[in-house]
Write an enzyme that holds these catalytic residues in place. Structure first.
Site, short mmCIF file in Angstrom:
data_model
loop_
_atom_site.label_atom_id
_atom_site.label_comp_id
_atom_site.label_asym_id
_atom_site.label_seq_id
_atom_site.Cartn_x
_atom_site.Cartn_y
_atom_site.Cartn_z
N HIS A 116 44.37 38.99 40.95
CA HIS A 116 45.28 39.39 41.88
C HIS A 116 46.59 38.41 41.67
CE1 HIS A 116 42.85 42.07 44.55
NE2 HIS A 116 42.53 42.36 43.28
N GLU B 21 48.27 36.92 43.93
CA GLU B 21 48.29 35.66 44.84
C GLU B 21 47.39 34.85 44.39
OE1 GLU B 21 48.04 39.05 45.86
OE2 GLU B 21 47.79 39.41 47.67
N CYS C 235 44.81 41.01 50.33
CA CYS C 235 43.38 41.65 50.40
C CYS C 235 42.39 40.45 51.15
CB CYS C 235 42.78 42.25 49.37
SG CYS C 235 42.60 40.93 47.91
N CYS D 6 42.12 37.59 48.61
CA CYS D 6 43.45 36.69 48.44
C CYS D 6 43.42 36.01 49.95
CB CYS D 6 44.55 37.59 48.14
SG CYS D 6 44.48 38.35 46.46
#
Length: 208
Positions: free
Chosen positions: A115, A117, A145, A148
């Site tokens: 992801h 992040e 999410c 993260c």
């Protein structure tokens, strides 16, 4: 709830407050407030430390525009995969210098943890040579999410700024509120909804 006059993102730093800070608009009823107890961003009574300086909201919007650029173009060393959801993240140091960027690369790399992040956190830690990212600010175009949010807390990031809310998987106020849960030992300040419409428009265009 208001912060105490003189509070700033970096303790001891002289920073102009912003009476229209998005944190005051996006703390939802029943949620813990960002960071320390009783803090929900600067209030109108704090005035401006320097009328000619860039306030917190203006800086957050400037940084978010950079994150939106990353969401579209990706890092310099990788061509974005057309199937990757366009989410961009930028990590800034205590002095406001850009430390690392990340864009979703799950499809590009076949990595379920890639992801935006997480990639930005990994690259910043590698650059600094340490896993603790104290006093850093993570700016991301979409609400993080649970994975993260957990990584952000473990990295000791001080401030999180995000754009669009994610009602299906968001873990910073929508579905869960991991980063501001009073049971968590490290709780960064959180500012949500910064350039929300621009961030949401980018995602809507992708899913059409």
């Amino acid at each position: 709830m208001r912060s105490e006059p003189g509070d700033s993102l970096t303790p001891g730093a002289a920073e102009p407050a912003d009476a229209t800070d998005p944190a005051l608009e996006t703390v939802r009823p029943g949620q813990p407030t960002p960071g320390r107890a009783a803090r929900a961003g600067p209030g109108a009574d704090e005035a401006l430390a320097d009328p000619g300086a860039v306030g917190r909201r203006q800086r957050h919007e400037l940084w978010m525009r950079r994150a939106l650029e990353v969401a579209v173009t990706g890092p310099d060393d990788a061509t974005p995969d057309a199937d990757d959801v366009p989410v961009g993240a930028v990590l800034y140091g205590p002095d406001g210098a850009e430390l690392a960027i990340g864009r979703n690369e799950r499809e590009l790399t076949g990595d379920p943890t890639a992801h935006a992040e997480v990639l930005a956190l990994r690259r910043a830690a590698h650059r600094l040579g340490r896993w603790r990212l104290d006093d850093c600010t993570l700016v991301v175009t979409l609400e993080p999410c649970t994975m993260c949010a957990g990584a952000i807390a473990l990295a000791r990031v001080s401030t999180v700024v995000f754009g669009a809310w994610e009602p299906k998987t968001g873990a910073v106020g929508s579905l869960w509120d991991v980063l501001r849960d009073r049971r968590v030992t490290h709780r960064p300040e959180v500012y949500g909804g910064v350039l929300e419409h621009e961030s949401a428009a980018l995602l809507r265009a992708f899913f059409r």
